[in-house]
Write a protein that holds these residues in place. Structure first.
Motif, short mmCIF file in Angstrom:
data_model
loop_
_atom_site.label_atom_id
_atom_site.label_comp_id
_atom_site.label_asym_id
_atom_site.label_seq_id
_atom_site.Cartn_x
_atom_site.Cartn_y
_atom_site.Cartn_z
N LEU A 181 -14.97 34.36 -28.25
CA LEU A 181 -14.42 35.27 -29.25
C LEU A 181 -14.35 36.66 -28.62
O LEU A 181 -15.38 37.21 -28.24
N GLY A 183 -13.03 39.45 -30.08
CA GLY A 183 -13.37 40.46 -31.08
C GLY A 183 -12.39 41.62 -31.15
O GLY A 183 -11.42 41.69 -30.40
N ASN A 194 -16.74 41.68 -22.51
CA ASN A 194 -16.10 40.35 -22.54
C ASN A 194 -15.93 39.81 -21.12
O ASN A 194 -16.12 38.61 -20.88
N CYS A 217 -12.32 38.12 -36.69
CA CYS A 217 -13.00 36.98 -37.32
C CYS A 217 -13.21 37.20 -38.82
O CYS A 217 -13.60 36.29 -39.54
N VAL A 251 -20.02 33.85 -29.03
CA VAL A 251 -19.80 35.16 -29.64
C VAL A 251 -20.78 36.14 -29.00
O VAL A 251 -21.95 35.81 -28.80
N ASN A 252 -20.29 37.33 -28.66
CA ASN A 252 -21.19 38.33 -28.06
C ASN A 252 -21.32 39.57 -28.92
O ASN A 252 -21.76 40.61 -28.44
N CYS A 256 -20.26 39.49 -35.89
CA CYS A 256 -19.23 38.44 -35.93
C CYS A 256 -19.91 37.07 -35.96
O CYS A 256 -19.53 36.19 -36.74
N GLY A 257 -20.92 36.88 -35.11
CA GLY A 257 -21.59 35.58 -35.04
C GLY A 257 -22.19 35.19 -36.38
O GLY A 257 -22.09 34.03 -36.80
N LEU A 260 -19.30 34.04 -38.62
CA LEU A 260 -18.67 32.81 -38.16
C LEU A 260 -19.53 31.58 -38.48
O LEU A 260 -19.02 30.50 -38.78
N VAL A 272 -20.43 27.44 -33.39
CA VAL A 272 -20.61 28.86 -33.08
C VAL A 272 -22.00 29.12 -32.51
O VAL A 272 -23.01 28.66 -33.05
N ASP A 274 -24.35 32.34 -30.44
CA ASP A 274 -24.45 33.61 -29.74
C ASP A 274 -24.56 33.32 -28.25
O ASP A 274 -25.06 32.26 -27.85
N ASN A 372 -24.55 44.15 -29.59
CA ASN A 372 -23.57 44.47 -30.63
C ASN A 372 -22.90 45.80 -30.30
O ASN A 372 -23.60 46.78 -30.05
#
Ligand code: SF4
Ligand code: SF4
Length: 417
Positions: A181, A183, A194, A217, A251-252, A256-257, A260, A272, A274, A372
């Motif tokens: 993801l 983001g 990313n 997301c 997900v980073n 969002c994580g 999701l 999903v 992390d 985050n």
């Protein structure tokens, strides 16, 4: 008009789980700041009960709900297992549908949601933001511009953002196929995070699938009660990864994580993970090289309280030779970022950010590490106000520096001097 209608009001059963013990109060940032019962989890649950019993949705009731950061520290602290996360999510959706805010606030929220969930629009703003920062006219700008200006200050400069391909093959034998993801804020302002995430996953034996145009997301929308908009974002994201054959969606970004993992599409939500979770699940195969640095690790609320992930990032960081990890005081208290809460509530956000920054400085660490983008930005602002330089990095960047054997990759992200 009563506060709530019949479409998903806060659940009376969940409200009844609260035994009013008050154990959650010392972990609630707004209660810590103001000491007001109605700005505590217990007080807000009381207001929800009043709403269910027929009280109207007053301006003051909405203010207390709005002032909740949604940090979920109260969920971690509650011995009775009260699902405050579900209660506040349903309450916020009711507020959005049934309460008319003052014009100024409506315009601010409109601006936020026309911009933040759209990475392309955010990227287009980077040039003008650079000019805005150079102009040194922050006082003339609205609330949103200082926040965006801070994002720009934290984003890697000088180099063009690394363009990620649609698929990056595993290095060595393939152990999993994972989606990434990218983001909104992460891809627009922290593309290096990313890129580092992708390199780490590939080094650990993952094929990384990165569909272009995957979009938002819906986390920002969910956390602000904009449930219809959130559902549309979720639908588009699920479609973007359809047919890609991924074992996990990595997900980073903590916020969002946590959203999701609660998607209605259960098979999708079950994939999903992390970044720290998936790396610990797979186990390390790539050799770690020394990174001689002292770090303070900050638990992002939606990672620690929202997903219960505290051990995995620490385990991964401690496994890096030469790295010393120090703990922050009051780790459960939010830094004041909380999605767009710091844009909507700049003064209390500033107080919380400075408290957290002071905690970072007290550790004597050279580098603050968290998972985050919002926390990185918020704490950087606090450090800048306190006038003390500390480097900032995402967990992925520390791991990437270790796997590459290149600690110089951990440059200061924010100009906090
Ligand atoms: S979510 Fe955070 S701010 Fe909101 S009531 Fe719970 S502890 Fe307080
Ligand atoms: S939410 Fe939990 S910790 Fe807070 S008062 Fe209610 S039962 Fe106690």
């Amino acid at each position: 008009m009563t506060a709530f209608d019949d479409h998903h009001p806060p659940s009376a059963e969940l409200i009844a789980d609260c035994v009013h013990c008050g154990f959650c109060l010392p972990t609630c940032p707004t209660y810590v700041l103001w000491g007001e019962e109605m700005d505590s989890p217990r007080g807000r649950i009381h207001l929800m009960a009043q709403g269910l019993s027929g009280e109207p949705m007053s301006d003051s009731m909405v203010r207390h709900f709005d002032q909740c950061l949604g940090c979920l520290a109260c969920v971690s602290a509650c011995p009775s297992g009260v699902r405050y996360d579900r209660l506040i999510e349903d309450t916020r959706a009711q507020v959005e549908r049934r309460h008319r805010r003052p014009l100024r606030e409506r315009l601010l929220r409109m601006g936020i949601f026309a911009l933040f969930p759209y990475p392309r629009r955010l990227r287009l703003l980077r040039g003008p933001l650079r000019a805005y920062r150079a102009s040194r006219l922050p006082r003339l700008a609205g609330r949103m511009l200082p926040t965006l200006g801070t994002l720009e200050s934290l984003a890697p400069r000088l180099v063009r953002p690394e363009r990620l391909p649609g698929r990056v093959p595993a290095r060595g034998p393939r152990r999993a196929v994972v989606g990434l993801l990218t983001g909104c804020v992460q891809s627009a302002f922290f593309p290096e995070v990313n890129a580092a995430t992708t390199r780490v996953l590939a080094a650990e034996g993952c094929d990384v699938v990165i569909p272009s145009g995957q979009g938002c997301c819906g986390a920002l929308s969910v956390h602000s009660g904009r449930s219809g908009e959130a559902e549309r974002f979720a639908g588009r994201l699920i479609e973007a990864f359809a047919g890609t054959g991924i074992d996990y969606l990595v997900v980073n970004a903590a916020g969002c994580g946590s959203v999701l993992k609660e998607y209605d599409d259960a098979p999708f939500a079950a994939k999903v993970r992390d970044l720290s979770e998936v790396l610990v699940e797979l186990g390390p195969v790539a050799p770690r090289h020394p990174v001689p640095v002292t770090i303070a690790y900050h638990d992002a609320c939606h990672l620690a309280h929202g997903q219960g992930i505290r051990a995995q990032p620490r385990q991964l960081l401690r496994a890096i030779p030469g790295l010393e990890l120090r703990e922050l005081a009051d780790p459960e208290i939010c830094c004041g970022s909380a999605g767009v809460w710091n844009v909507l509530n700049p003064q209390p956000a500033r107080e919380l950010g400075e408290r957290k920054a002071a905690g970072v400085l007290a550790t004597g660490a050279q580098l603050l590490v968290t998972a985050n983008p919002g926390c990185l930005m918020q704490i950087a602002v606090g450090l800048r106000r306190l006038g003390r330089p500390v480097g900032l990095a995402h967990t992925a960047q520390v791991l990437d520096a270790s796997l590459a054997g290149d600690p110089t990759r951990l440059r200061l992200q924010g100009d906090v001097s």
